[in-house]
Design a protein around this motif. Sequence first.
Motif, PDB file in Angstrom:
ATOM      1  N   ALA A   1       0.772  -1.128  -0.064  1.00 57.98           N
ATOM      2  CA  ALA A   1       0.060   0.169   0.186  1.00 57.98           C
ATOM      3  C   ALA A   1       0.893   1.296   0.036  1.00 57.98           C
ATOM      4  N   SER A   2       2.233   1.089   0.854  1.00 59.99           N
ATOM      5  CA  SER A   2       2.908   2.289   0.665  1.00 59.99           C
ATOM      6  C   SER A   2       3.863   2.353  -0.369  1.00 59.99           C
ATOM      7  N   GLY A   3       3.707   1.492  -1.465  1.00 60.93           N
ATOM      8  CA  GLY A   3       4.453   1.339  -2.491  1.00 60.93           C
ATOM      9  C   GLY A   3       5.942   0.429  -2.498  1.00 60.93           C
ATOM     10  N   VAL A   4       5.906  -0.119  -1.453  1.00 61.86           N
ATOM     11  CA  VAL A   4       7.213  -0.782  -1.195  1.00 61.86           C
ATOM     12  C   VAL A   4       7.263  -2.041  -2.155  1.00 61.86           C
ATOM     13  N   LEU A   5       8.232  -2.410  -2.918  1.00 65.05           N
ATOM     14  CA  LEU A   5       8.660  -3.515  -3.779  1.00 65.05           C
ATOM     15  C   LEU A   5       9.598  -4.111  -2.851  1.00 65.05           C
ATOM     16  N   SER A   6       9.509  -5.614  -2.935  1.00 59.81           N
ATOM     17  CA  SER A   6      10.605  -6.435  -2.106  1.00 59.81           C
ATOM     18  C   SER A   6      10.833  -7.959  -2.723  1.00 59.81           C
ATOM     19  N   LYS A   7      11.851  -8.246  -2.672  1.00 61.06           N
ATOM     20  CA  LYS A   7      12.113  -9.835  -3.221  1.00 61.06           C
ATOM     21  C   LYS A   7      13.318 -10.429  -2.195  1.00 61.06           C
ATOM     22  N   LYS A   8      12.769 -11.514  -1.589  1.00 56.35           N
ATOM     23  CA  LYS A   8      13.881 -12.014  -0.557  1.00 56.35           C
ATOM     24  C   LYS A   8      14.752 -13.304  -1.232  1.00 56.35           C
ATOM     25  N   PHE A   9      16.013 -13.462  -0.836  1.00 51.71           N
ATOM     26  CA  PHE A   9      16.461 -14.596  -1.388  1.00 51.71           C
ATOM     27  C   PHE A   9      17.008 -15.420   0.196  1.00 51.71           C
ATOM     28  N   SER A  10      16.586 -16.424   0.260  1.00 52.94           N
ATOM     29  CA  SER A  10      16.983 -17.121   1.678  1.00 52.94           C
ATOM     30  C   SER A  10      18.304 -17.680   1.333  1.00 52.94           C
ATOM     31  N   LEU A  11      19.130 -17.377   2.023  1.00 56.89           N
ATOM     32  CA  LEU A  11      20.559 -18.116   1.711  1.00 56.89           C
ATOM     33  C   LEU A  11      21.010 -19.123   2.629  1.00 56.89           C
ATOM     34  N   SER A  12      20.576 -19.212   3.995  1.00 57.73           N
ATOM     35  CA  SER A  12      20.828 -20.030   5.011  1.00 57.73           C
ATOM     36  C   SER A  12      19.746 -19.645   6.109  1.00 57.73           C
ATOM     37  N   GLN A  13      19.787 -20.740   7.048  1.00 55.52           N
ATOM     38  CA  GLN A  13      19.113 -20.284   8.289  1.00 55.52           C
ATOM     39  C   GLN A  13      19.106 -19.063   8.940  1.00 55.52           C
ATOM     40  N   TYR A  14      20.431 -18.475   8.819  1.00 56.76           N
ATOM     41  CA  TYR A  14      20.721 -17.140   9.296  1.00 56.76           C
ATOM     42  C   TYR A  14      21.031 -16.022   8.313  1.00 56.76           C
ATOM     43  N   SER A  15      20.841 -16.214   7.466  1.00 56.91           N
ATOM     44  CA  SER A  15      21.021 -15.018   6.515  1.00 56.91           C
ATOM     45  C   SER A  15      20.128 -14.924   5.179  1.00 56.91           C
ATOM     46  N   GLU A  16      20.054 -13.661   4.635  1.00 58.08           N
ATOM     47  CA  GLU A  16      19.348 -13.420   3.398  1.00 58.08           C
ATOM     48  C   GLU A  16      19.593 -12.403   2.706  1.00 58.08           C
ATOM     49  N   LEU A  17      19.324 -12.172   1.415  1.00 55.88           N
ATOM     50  CA  LEU A  17      19.583 -11.063   0.717  1.00 55.88           C
ATOM     51  C   LEU A  17      18.230 -10.549   0.191  1.00 55.88           C
ATOM     52  N   VAL A  18      17.841  -9.228   0.316  1.00 54.13           N
ATOM     53  CA  VAL A  18      16.620  -8.873  -0.075  1.00 54.13           C
ATOM     54  C   VAL A  18      16.837  -7.627  -1.068  1.00 54.13           C
ATOM     55  N   VAL A  19      15.968  -7.489  -2.208  1.00 50.89           N
ATOM     56  CA  VAL A  19      16.041  -6.239  -3.143  1.00 50.89           C
ATOM     57  C   VAL A  19      14.876  -5.591  -2.902  1.00 50.89           C
ATOM     58  N   SER A  20      14.970  -4.083  -2.516  1.00 51.27           N
ATOM     59  CA  SER A  20      13.912  -3.533  -2.034  1.00 51.27           C
ATOM     60  C   SER A  20      14.036  -2.142  -2.930  1.00 51.27           C
ATOM     61  N   LEU A  21      12.537  -1.777  -3.097  1.00 57.02           N
ATOM     62  CA  LEU A  21      12.354  -0.266  -3.681  1.00 57.02           C
ATOM     63  C   LEU A  21      11.485   0.433  -2.620  1.00 57.02           C
ATOM     64  N   LEU A  22      12.317   1.345  -1.809  1.00 55.82           N
ATOM     65  CA  LEU A  22      11.454   2.160  -0.840  1.00 55.82           C
ATOM     66  C   LEU A  22      11.135   3.517  -1.257  1.00 55.82           C
ATOM     67  N   PRO A  23       9.892   3.739  -1.614  1.00 58.33           N
ATOM     68  CA  PRO A  23       9.313   5.188  -2.066  1.00 58.33           C
ATOM     69  C   PRO A  23       9.762   6.133  -0.888  1.00 58.33           C
ATOM     70  N   GLY A  24      10.507   7.279  -1.481  1.00 61.40           N
ATOM     71  CA  GLY A  24      11.050   8.327  -0.459  1.00 61.40           C
ATOM     72  C   GLY A  24      12.173   8.339   0.035  1.00 61.40           C
ATOM     73  N   VAL A  25      12.932   7.244  -0.179  1.00 68.57           N
ATOM     74  CA  VAL A  25      14.243   6.893  -0.003  1.00 68.57           C
ATOM     75  C   VAL A  25      15.176   7.068  -1.033  1.00 68.57           C
ATOM     76  N   LYS A  26      16.163   7.878  -0.921  1.00 70.34           N
ATOM     77  CA  LYS A  26      17.048   8.001  -2.006  1.00 70.34           C
ATOM     78  C   LYS A  26      18.268   7.383  -1.952  1.00 70.34           C
ATOM     79  N   PRO A  27      18.701   6.063  -2.568  1.00 66.21           N
ATOM     80  CA  PRO A  27      19.692   5.522  -2.145  1.00 66.21           C
ATOM     81  C   PRO A  27      20.710   5.814  -3.164  1.00 66.21           C
ATOM     82  N   VAL A  28      22.125   6.162  -2.847  1.00 68.81           N
ATOM     83  CA  VAL A  28      23.179   6.638  -3.583  1.00 68.81           C
ATOM     84  C   VAL A  28      24.161   5.408  -3.931  1.00 68.81           C
TER      85      VAL A  28
END
Length: 254
Positions: free
Chosen positions: A195-222
Amino acid sequence: MAVYKSLGDLYTSGKLDNFNIMEMKGASFINAPQCFVEVLTSPGSGSEARSALNTVISTFSGAFTQTTVLESTDYPPTGQKFLSRLLEGEVPSLVVTLMFAVTGQSLATEARGVLVKSPWKRVSLPGPLQDEIGFDTEFFVHTEVPLPMIALKTGAPGPGVRITRLVQSKDNFDAVVELYETKLRVKPLGVGQSASGVLSKKFSLSQYSELVVSLLPGVKPVQTDAACLCFLGREMEELKDAEDNPVLVLSALR
Protein backbone atom coordinates in the motif's frame (compact mmCIF):
# COMPACT_ATOMS: atom_id res chain seq x y z
CA MET A 1 51.48 -6.08 1.99
CA ALA A 2 55.28 -6.05 2.20
CA VAL A 3 55.27 -9.87 2.17
CA TYR A 4 53.31 -9.92 -1.10
CA LYS A 5 55.65 -7.35 -2.66
CA SER A 6 58.73 -9.37 -1.68
CA LEU A 7 57.21 -12.52 -3.18
CA GLY A 8 56.35 -10.62 -6.36
CA ASP A 9 59.89 -9.26 -6.63
CA LEU A 10 61.31 -12.80 -6.35
CA TYR A 11 58.92 -14.01 -9.03
CA THR A 12 59.60 -11.20 -11.54
CA SER A 13 63.38 -11.41 -11.02
CA GLY A 14 63.36 -15.10 -11.94
CA LYS A 15 64.54 -16.35 -8.55
CA LEU A 16 61.57 -18.75 -8.33
CA ASP A 17 62.11 -20.28 -11.77
CA ASN A 18 63.46 -23.53 -10.32
CA PHE A 19 60.11 -24.10 -8.63
CA ASN A 20 58.29 -24.21 -12.01
CA ILE A 21 55.74 -21.61 -10.91
CA MET A 22 53.54 -20.74 -13.87
CA GLU A 23 50.99 -18.49 -12.18
CA MET A 24 50.24 -16.88 -8.82
CA LYS A 25 46.81 -15.95 -7.55
CA GLY A 26 45.72 -14.08 -4.43
CA ALA A 27 43.43 -15.95 -2.07
CA SER A 28 41.54 -15.10 1.08
CA PHE A 29 41.15 -17.94 3.56
CA ILE A 30 37.81 -17.30 5.19
CA ASN A 31 34.63 -19.27 5.56
CA ALA A 32 32.86 -17.01 3.08
CA PRO A 33 29.07 -16.95 3.01
CA GLN A 34 27.17 -17.26 -0.25
CA CYS A 35 26.64 -13.50 -0.31
CA PHE A 36 28.52 -10.72 1.49
CA VAL A 37 29.50 -7.06 1.27
CA GLU A 38 33.06 -5.97 0.53
CA VAL A 39 34.02 -2.45 1.60
CA LEU A 40 36.90 -0.93 -0.39
CA THR A 41 39.27 1.58 1.16
CA SER A 42 42.44 3.28 0.03
CA PRO A 43 45.76 1.67 1.07
CA GLY A 44 46.52 2.32 4.73
CA SER A 45 42.98 3.38 5.70
CA GLY A 46 41.39 -0.05 6.12
CA SER A 47 41.83 0.00 9.88
CA GLU A 48 39.52 3.04 10.15
CA ALA A 49 36.72 1.23 8.30
CA ARG A 50 37.26 -1.99 10.26
CA SER A 51 37.20 -0.14 13.56
CA ALA A 52 33.97 1.67 12.67
CA LEU A 53 32.28 -1.61 11.73
CA ASN A 54 33.72 -3.70 14.55
CA THR A 55 32.46 -1.40 17.28
CA VAL A 56 28.94 -2.36 16.18
CA ILE A 57 29.37 -5.88 14.78
CA SER A 58 31.37 -7.19 17.76
CA THR A 59 28.23 -6.99 19.88
CA PHE A 60 26.46 -9.26 17.40
CA SER A 61 29.13 -11.80 16.46
CA GLY A 62 32.82 -12.41 17.03
CA ALA A 63 33.14 -14.19 13.67
CA PHE A 64 31.21 -11.94 11.31
CA THR A 65 31.84 -12.80 7.63
CA GLN A 66 28.97 -10.96 5.89
CA THR A 67 31.06 -7.78 5.66
CA THR A 68 34.76 -7.56 4.82
CA VAL A 69 37.16 -4.65 4.31
CA LEU A 70 39.72 -4.60 1.48
CA GLU A 71 42.46 -2.03 1.01
CA SER A 72 42.95 -1.49 -2.71
CA THR A 73 44.92 0.75 -5.03
CA ASP A 74 41.78 0.67 -7.21
CA TYR A 75 39.80 2.49 -4.51
CA PRO A 76 37.41 4.87 -6.32
CA PRO A 77 38.09 8.55 -5.54
CA THR A 78 34.40 9.23 -4.75
CA GLY A 79 34.39 8.79 -0.99
CA GLN A 80 34.02 12.45 0.01
CA LYS A 81 31.34 13.06 -2.62
CA PHE A 82 29.49 9.99 -1.33
CA LEU A 83 29.66 11.28 2.25
CA SER A 84 28.43 14.73 1.25
CA ARG A 85 25.39 13.16 -0.42
CA LEU A 86 24.65 11.26 2.81
CA LEU A 87 24.63 14.55 4.69
CA GLU A 88 22.12 15.85 2.13
CA GLY A 89 19.67 13.06 3.01
CA GLU A 90 20.56 10.25 0.61
CA VAL A 91 21.47 6.77 1.91
CA PRO A 92 23.87 3.99 0.80
CA SER A 93 22.32 1.51 -1.62
CA LEU A 94 23.61 -1.39 0.50
CA VAL A 95 22.23 -2.10 3.95
CA VAL A 96 23.49 -4.66 6.47
CA THR A 97 20.82 -5.46 9.06
CA LEU A 98 21.77 -7.14 12.31
CA MET A 99 18.73 -9.05 13.54
CA PHE A 100 18.78 -9.67 17.28
CA ALA A 101 16.60 -12.38 18.81
CA VAL A 102 14.43 -11.65 21.82
CA THR A 103 17.05 -13.31 24.03
CA GLY A 104 19.74 -10.93 22.72
CA GLN A 105 18.16 -7.61 23.63
CA SER A 106 21.00 -6.60 25.93
CA LEU A 107 23.43 -6.96 23.02
CA ALA A 108 21.10 -4.99 20.76
CA THR A 109 21.01 -2.21 23.34
CA GLU A 110 24.81 -2.20 23.43
CA ALA A 111 25.02 -1.94 19.63
CA ARG A 112 22.44 0.85 19.56
CA GLY A 113 24.45 2.70 22.20
CA VAL A 114 27.29 2.95 19.67
CA LEU A 115 25.10 3.87 16.69
CA VAL A 116 23.24 6.76 18.34
CA LYS A 117 26.51 8.63 18.90
CA SER A 118 28.57 10.65 16.42
CA PRO A 119 29.98 9.93 13.84
CA TRP A 120 26.99 7.60 13.29
CA LYS A 121 23.70 9.25 12.35
CA ARG A 122 20.19 7.84 12.53
CA VAL A 123 18.22 7.81 9.27
CA SER A 124 14.58 8.84 9.56
CA LEU A 125 12.20 7.12 7.13
CA PRO A 126 8.92 8.59 5.88
CA GLY A 127 6.11 7.84 8.35
CA PRO A 128 4.09 5.34 6.25
CA LEU A 129 7.30 3.51 5.33
CA GLN A 130 8.44 3.21 8.95
CA ASP A 131 4.97 1.97 9.86
CA GLU A 132 5.29 -0.83 7.32
CA ILE A 133 8.89 -1.79 8.12
CA GLY A 134 8.19 -1.63 11.84
CA PHE A 135 9.53 0.50 14.66
CA ASP A 136 11.71 -2.40 15.83
CA THR A 137 14.11 -1.60 12.96
CA GLU A 138 16.39 1.46 12.95
CA PHE A 139 18.83 2.62 10.28
CA PHE A 140 22.18 4.40 10.70
CA VAL A 141 24.90 5.83 8.43
CA HIS A 142 28.51 6.69 9.23
CA THR A 143 29.25 10.33 8.41
CA GLU A 144 33.04 10.04 8.15
CA VAL A 145 33.77 6.69 6.44
CA PRO A 146 32.00 5.43 3.27
CA LEU A 147 30.26 2.34 4.67
CA PRO A 148 27.02 0.47 3.98
CA MET A 149 24.03 1.58 6.00
CA ILE A 150 23.73 -0.41 9.23
CA ALA A 151 20.32 -1.41 10.56
CA LEU A 152 19.32 -2.95 13.86
CA LYS A 153 16.24 -5.15 14.15
CA THR A 154 15.24 -6.12 17.68
CA GLY A 155 12.85 -8.83 18.79
CA ALA A 156 13.47 -11.04 15.73
CA PRO A 157 12.36 -14.72 15.93
CA GLY A 158 16.04 -15.67 15.77
CA PRO A 159 19.45 -14.05 15.17
CA GLY A 160 20.50 -13.42 11.60
CA VAL A 161 21.92 -11.05 9.00
CA ARG A 162 20.00 -9.42 6.18
CA ILE A 163 21.81 -7.72 3.29
CA THR A 164 19.58 -5.34 1.35
CA ARG A 165 20.13 -3.77 -2.04
CA LEU A 166 18.06 -0.60 -2.32
CA VAL A 167 16.91 0.08 -5.87
CA GLN A 168 16.48 3.62 -7.15
CA SER A 169 13.98 3.04 -9.96
CA LYS A 170 10.99 0.72 -10.29
CA ASP A 171 11.94 0.22 -13.95
CA ASN A 172 15.21 -1.45 -12.87
CA PHE A 173 13.81 -3.59 -10.05
CA ASP A 174 13.14 -6.79 -12.02
CA ALA A 175 16.47 -6.63 -13.87
CA VAL A 176 18.41 -6.32 -10.60
CA VAL A 177 16.51 -9.27 -9.10
CA GLU A 178 17.10 -11.40 -12.20
CA LEU A 179 20.87 -10.81 -12.16
CA TYR A 180 21.15 -11.74 -8.49
CA GLU A 181 18.96 -14.81 -9.04
CA THR A 182 21.29 -15.95 -11.84
CA LYS A 183 24.38 -15.61 -9.65
CA LEU A 184 22.85 -17.10 -6.50
CA ARG A 185 20.96 -19.89 -8.31
CA VAL A 186 18.17 -19.38 -5.76
CA LYS A 187 14.56 -18.41 -6.48
CA PRO A 188 13.46 -15.26 -4.64
CA LEU A 189 10.32 -14.92 -2.60
CA GLY A 190 8.29 -11.75 -2.63
CA VAL A 191 4.98 -10.02 -2.72
CA GLY A 192 3.46 -7.40 -4.97
CA GLN A 193 3.62 -3.70 -4.38
CA SER A 194 2.42 -2.76 -0.91
CA ALA A 195 0.00 0.00 0.00
CA SER A 196 2.92 2.36 0.65
CA GLY A 197 4.57 1.44 -2.65
CA VAL A 198 7.27 -0.86 -1.30
CA LEU A 199 8.59 -3.55 -3.65
CA SER A 200 10.64 -6.39 -2.15
CA LYS A 201 12.13 -9.75 -3.14
CA LYS A 202 13.95 -11.99 -0.67
CA PHE A 203 16.60 -14.64 -1.31
CA SER A 204 16.89 -17.06 1.62
CA LEU A 205 20.57 -18.04 1.74
CA SER A 206 20.74 -20.00 4.99
CA GLN A 207 18.98 -20.35 8.30
CA TYR A 208 20.68 -17.17 9.46
CA SER A 209 21.13 -15.00 6.37
CA GLU A 210 19.16 -13.50 3.50
CA LEU A 211 19.54 -11.06 0.62
CA VAL A 212 16.70 -8.64 -0.07
CA VAL A 213 16.17 -6.34 -3.06
CA SER A 214 13.89 -3.44 -2.13
CA LEU A 215 12.40 -0.30 -3.60
CA LEU A 216 11.45 2.11 -0.80
CA PRO A 217 9.46 5.16 -1.97
CA GLY A 218 10.79 8.40 -0.51
CA VAL A 219 14.24 6.93 0.17
CA LYS A 220 17.07 8.06 -2.13
CA PRO A 221 19.79 5.37 -2.34
CA VAL A 222 23.17 6.50 -3.63
CA GLN A 223 25.45 4.15 -5.58
CA THR A 224 29.12 3.85 -4.68
CA ASP A 225 31.92 1.66 -6.00
CA ALA A 226 33.40 1.65 -2.47
CA ALA A 227 30.93 -1.04 -1.35
CA CYS A 228 30.52 -4.12 -3.50
CA LEU A 229 27.99 -6.96 -3.31
CA CYS A 230 29.85 -10.28 -3.61
CA PHE A 231 28.63 -13.78 -4.49
CA LEU A 232 30.37 -17.15 -4.50
CA GLY A 233 30.29 -18.76 -7.95
CA ARG A 234 32.06 -21.06 -10.36
CA GLU A 235 34.16 -18.39 -12.10
CA MET A 236 35.48 -14.92 -11.26
CA GLU A 237 33.38 -12.11 -12.73
CA GLU A 238 33.16 -8.35 -12.29
CA LEU A 239 29.72 -7.05 -13.24
CA LYS A 240 27.38 -4.09 -12.94
CA ASP A 241 23.69 -4.48 -12.24
CA ALA A 242 20.94 -2.46 -13.93
CA GLU A 243 21.66 0.52 -11.68
CA ASP A 244 25.41 0.45 -12.21
CA ASN A 245 26.11 -1.09 -8.79
CA PRO A 246 29.29 -3.21 -8.73
CA VAL A 247 28.82 -6.96 -8.36
CA LEU A 248 31.74 -9.33 -7.81
CA VAL A 249 31.52 -13.09 -8.28
CA LEU A 250 34.31 -14.99 -6.53
CA SER A 251 35.28 -18.57 -7.19
CA ALA A 252 35.99 -20.71 -4.14
CA LEU A 253 39.12 -22.87 -4.18
CA ARG A 254 38.42 -26.58 -3.67
